[in-house]
Enzyme design. Structure first.
Site, PDB file in Angstrom:
ATOM      1  N   PRO A   1      -3.427   6.635   0.951  1.00 12.72           N
ATOM      2  CA  PRO A   1      -4.539   6.463   0.011  1.00 12.72           C
ATOM      3  C   PRO A   1      -4.020   5.888  -1.303  1.00 12.72           C
ATOM      4  CG  PRO A   1      -3.962   8.785   0.229  1.00 12.72           C
ATOM      5  CD  PRO A   1      -3.106   8.046   1.208  1.00 12.72           C
TER       6      PRO A   1
ATOM      7  N   ALA B   1      -3.094   7.916  -5.343  1.00 12.84           N
ATOM      8  CA  ALA B   1      -3.062   9.343  -5.028  1.00 12.84           C
ATOM      9  C   ALA B   1      -1.711   9.956  -5.351  1.00 12.84           C
ATOM     10  CB  ALA B   1      -3.389   9.538  -3.552  1.00 12.84           C
ATOM     11  N   GLY B   2      -0.749   9.134  -5.799  1.00 12.46           N
ATOM     12  CA  GLY B   2       0.583   9.650  -6.120  1.00 12.46           C
ATOM     13  C   GLY B   2       1.515   9.664  -4.920  1.00 12.46           C
ATOM     14  N   LEU B   3       1.128   8.946  -3.852  1.00 14.27           N
ATOM     15  CA  LEU B   3       1.998   8.907  -2.668  1.00 14.27           C
ATOM     16  C   LEU B   3       2.795   7.600  -2.600  1.00 14.27           C
ATOM     17  CD1 LEU B   3      -0.370  10.491   0.031  1.00 14.27           C
ATOM     18  CD2 LEU B   3       1.406  11.613  -1.313  1.00 14.27           C
ATOM     19  N   GLY B   4       2.811   6.868  -3.697  1.00  9.15           N
ATOM     20  CA  GLY B   4       3.657   5.666  -3.757  1.00  9.15           C
ATOM     21  C   GLY B   4       3.070   4.477  -3.032  1.00  9.15           C
ATOM     22  N   SER B   5       1.730   4.437  -2.923  1.00 16.18           N
ATOM     23  CA  SER B   5       1.091   3.355  -2.167  1.00 16.18           C
ATOM     24  C   SER B   5       1.420   1.969  -2.732  1.00 16.18           C
ATOM     25  CB  SER B   5      -0.416   3.618  -2.128  1.00 16.18           C
ATOM     26  OG  SER B   5      -1.152   2.476  -2.305  1.00 16.18           O
ATOM     27  N   SER B   6       1.371   1.810  -4.070  1.00 13.94           N
ATOM     28  CA  SER B   6       1.635   0.464  -4.599  1.00 13.94           C
ATOM     29  C   SER B   6       3.098   0.084  -4.426  1.00 13.94           C
ATOM     30  CB  SER B   6       1.193   0.332  -6.058  1.00 13.94           C
ATOM     31  OG  SER B   6       1.552   1.463  -6.792  1.00 13.94           O
TER      32      SER B   6
ATOM     33  N   ASP C   1       9.712   5.518  -6.878  1.00 17.24           N
ATOM     34  CA  ASP C   1       8.819   5.109  -5.782  1.00 17.24           C
ATOM     35  C   ASP C   1       9.373   3.899  -5.031  1.00 17.24           C
ATOM     36  OD1 ASP C   1       7.317   7.030  -7.045  1.00 17.24           O
ATOM     37  OD2 ASP C   1       5.445   5.894  -6.962  1.00 17.24           O
TER      38      ASP C   1
END
Ligand code: PMV
Length: 318
Positions: A98, A101-106, A150
């Site tokens: 997502p 969300a802080g999961l390093g998507s970018s 990240d």
């Protein structure tokens, strides 16, 4: 056609304190973003297909935007294309993370795109170069904000210990559950809030940061020795300290209590900047499924993840 994929990340311990140079521990997870590039004569086309959204596309030549989320992913891809002066290309993004969300998507979109373009155009970039270029590009798009964690985790995978510098650390994988509040989080404003609190109450906040740093360090042998009961306890302590810093929210706390209550988790905490975004939980004897059910009942989106996963890699043709 060339495809590369890169992993997302969670912060196991140490968010916010790491901004002041205190140790944090982050890990790559087995949710990945895939970027496929292929030649496309006469135009640049970026297509995205993200977890929370239906497929949509954006034609850069016509400048038509079809979704704010597409525009978000496109900013990062455009920066990568400009960096390598690439035209006549179609870029497809397929991410199971997502966004915001802080999961390093970018970071994993940027890293996978840099690796895919390097392979497609025969640039032969090393992992170190991929990590450095990706960090610079992500930071530029985010107007100077962004830690190298990240992009480093998306590139190298595994676990990283972060303090003044970033050190890989060899630890066994953990099966965890991520609970997503569905509320976007704003890293910049959460970091500013905590740093402002630190300015006003230095002695108090510094003590909290030091305690968080000690948790990050004490967690390492516990993970190595598979001592999940104590590891869970430390996660609960870290969550309490993040609450004290003011970065939790009702939604995050509800997921944390659902995890450690009905979900039977050994421990649970915010992962990342807080304010929204995600929490993580370490399953207990009741198992992963009971934990996922409890998080869903508390209105979260639950993902099972494995830590310490492989970094960026080239994939076979889609
Ligand atoms: O939620 P994220 O992935 O943006 O994590 C931010 C982690 C912080 O420690 C709050 C900030 C940072 O740059 O380390």
């Amino acid at each position: 056609m060339t495809t590369a994929s890169a992993p997302g990340k969670i912060i196991l311990f140490g968010e916010h304190a790491v901004v002041s140079g205190v140790t944090a521990l982050g890990s790559a997870i087995d949710l990945r973003a895939k970027v496929t590039v292929q030649d496309l004569s006469g135009s640049v086309l970026i297509k995205t297909k993200e977890l929370t959204l239906q497929g949509f596309s954006l034609d850069l030549t016509s400048g038509r935007l079809e979704s704010a989320q597409a525009a978000h992913a496109t900013r990062y891809i455009s920066a990568v294309l400009r960096e390598f002066d690439v035209k006549d290309i179609q870029v497809c993004i397929d991410s199971s993370l997502p966004p915001a969300a802080g999961l390093g998507s970018s970071a994993c979109i940027v890293v996978a795109a840099v690796a895919a373009i390097s392979a497609h155009h025969g640039l032969g970039l090393s992992l170190r170069e991929i990590a450095e270029i990706s960090y610079r590009l992500e930071k530029n798009v985010q107007q100077g904000l962004g830690s190298p964690m990240d992009t480093a985790l998306a590139t190298y995978g595994g676990y990283l210990q972060i303090s003044q510098d970033i050190q890989p650390i060899d630890l066994p994988p953990l099966e965890m559950v991520v609970g997503y509040t569905k509320m976007p989080h704003d890293t910049k404003s959460e970091v500013e809030k905590v740093q402002d609190l630190k300015k006003r109450y230095f002695e108090l906040v510094d003590l909290i940061f030091q305690a968080i740093g000690a948790l990050s360090e004490k967690a390492v042998p516990l993970i190595r020795e598979h001592n999940h009961a104590d590891l869970g306890r430390l996660m609960n302590v870290n969550h309490g300290l993040l609450m004290a810093l003011g970065v939790s929210s009702r939604e995050l706390d509800e997921l944390v209590y659902a995890a450690t209550g009905a979900g039977g988790a050994l421990g649970a905490k915010i992962t990342g900047a807080g304010g929204g975004g995600c929490m993580i939980a370490l399953p207990g004897a009741a198992g992963v499924d009971a934990l996922m059910v409890a998080l869903r009942q508390a209105r979260g989106v639950a993902f099972k993840v494995v830590t310490g996963c492989e970094g960026v890699r080239l994939e076979g043709d889609l």
